[in-house]
Scaffold this motif. Structure first.
Motif, PDB file in Angstrom:
ATOM      1  N   ASN A  89     127.012 -29.676 -97.235  1.00 45.81           N
ATOM      2  CA  ASN A  89     128.030 -28.967 -96.830  1.00 45.81           C
ATOM      3  C   ASN A  89     129.158 -28.541 -97.600  1.00 45.81           C
ATOM      4  N   ARG A  90     129.512 -29.078 -98.923  1.00 41.89           N
ATOM      5  CA  ARG A  90     130.315 -28.711 -99.784  1.00 41.89           C
ATOM      6  C   ARG A  90     129.982 -28.670-101.135  1.00 41.89           C
ATOM      7  N   TYR A 124     125.635 -18.001 -92.606  1.00 39.55           N
ATOM      8  CA  TYR A 124     124.665 -18.234 -93.247  1.00 39.55           C
ATOM      9  C   TYR A 124     123.487 -18.710 -92.729  1.00 39.55           C
ATOM     10  N   ASN A 180     137.794 -26.893 -91.511  1.00 45.06           N
ATOM     11  CA  ASN A 180     137.183 -26.386 -92.555  1.00 45.06           C
ATOM     12  C   ASN A 180     137.248 -24.800 -92.489  1.00 45.06           C
ATOM     13  N   SER A 181     137.913 -24.027 -93.697  1.00 41.02           N
ATOM     14  CA  SER A 181     137.847 -22.764 -93.570  1.00 41.02           C
ATOM     15  C   SER A 181     136.337 -22.266 -93.744  1.00 41.02           C
ATOM     16  N   ASP A 182     135.417 -23.022 -94.305  1.00 41.41           N
ATOM     17  CA  ASP A 182     134.147 -22.419 -94.515  1.00 41.41           C
ATOM     18  C   ASP A 182     133.113 -22.380 -93.246  1.00 41.41           C
ATOM     19  N   ALA A 214     131.519 -19.037 -92.322  1.00 45.15           N
ATOM     20  CA  ALA A 214     130.710 -18.454 -93.207  1.00 45.15           C
ATOM     21  C   ALA A 214     129.418 -19.339 -93.424  1.00 45.15           C
ATOM     22  N   LYS A 215     129.590 -20.553 -93.104  1.00 40.94           N
ATOM     23  CA  LYS A 215     128.424 -21.559 -93.055  1.00 40.94           C
ATOM     24  C   LYS A 215     127.543 -21.296 -91.755  1.00 40.94           C
TER      25      LYS A 215
END
Length: 151
Positions: A121-122, A39, A30-32, A35-36
């Motif tokens: 998460n999404r 955060y 997951n490319s996020d 960022a997660k």
């Protein structure tokens, strides 16, 4: 002849991916992920000392980080029954939007038939129930809450 101690081999790429999956509860591809993690790290840095119980963390509109301790069953919504967390100004939340219940397996999130759903998460991928992992992000209404299990 004495053998020199050998250093432990660095973790393989697969082991690192598995560790990230465990820490984040998200697929390693997951490319996020970065960022997660950033955060959650930002919330934790601004939260100050936290109790040793499971908590939900979120950032208020004035950027203050708040937390709520989860004991037993905890309901989040616009106007939940106590014990709960109320966001009365969030019109995208249902009165009783979702709950987090402490179980033997961990903390279980349940969507409470909310009109707009609850995602983990999404954003946009709603769930009916899910066992939460440290660092999971919960998307409900206009809010993003981070789950910290303190285990």
């Amino acid at each position: 002849m004495t053998e020199e101690p050998t250093e432990a081999a660095p973790p393989s790429l697969r082991e690192l991916r598995d560790a990230c999956q465990t820490l984040s509860g998200m697929p390693a591809s997951n490319s996020d992920l970065a960022a997660k993690l950033q955060y959650v790290a930002s919330l934790l840095a601004d939260a100050g000392p936290l109790p040793s119980s499971p908590v939900l963390l979120w950032r208020e509109s004035n950027q203050t980080v708040r937390h709520a301790v989860i004991h037993g069953t905890f309901v989040v919504g616009r106007a939940p029954e106590l014990p709960g967390l109320a966001f009365p100004e969030d019109k995208l939340l249902s009165r009783n939007h979702f709950s987090v219940c402490v179980t033997e397996e961990g903390c279980l999130l349940r969507n409470l038939n909310s009109k707009n759903g609850t995602a983990v998460n999404r954003a946009g991928e709603t769930v009916s129930k899910r066992l939460l992992l440290d660092g999971d992000l919960i998307f409900a209404g206009n809010h993003i809450l981070a789950f910290i299990g303190q285990t």
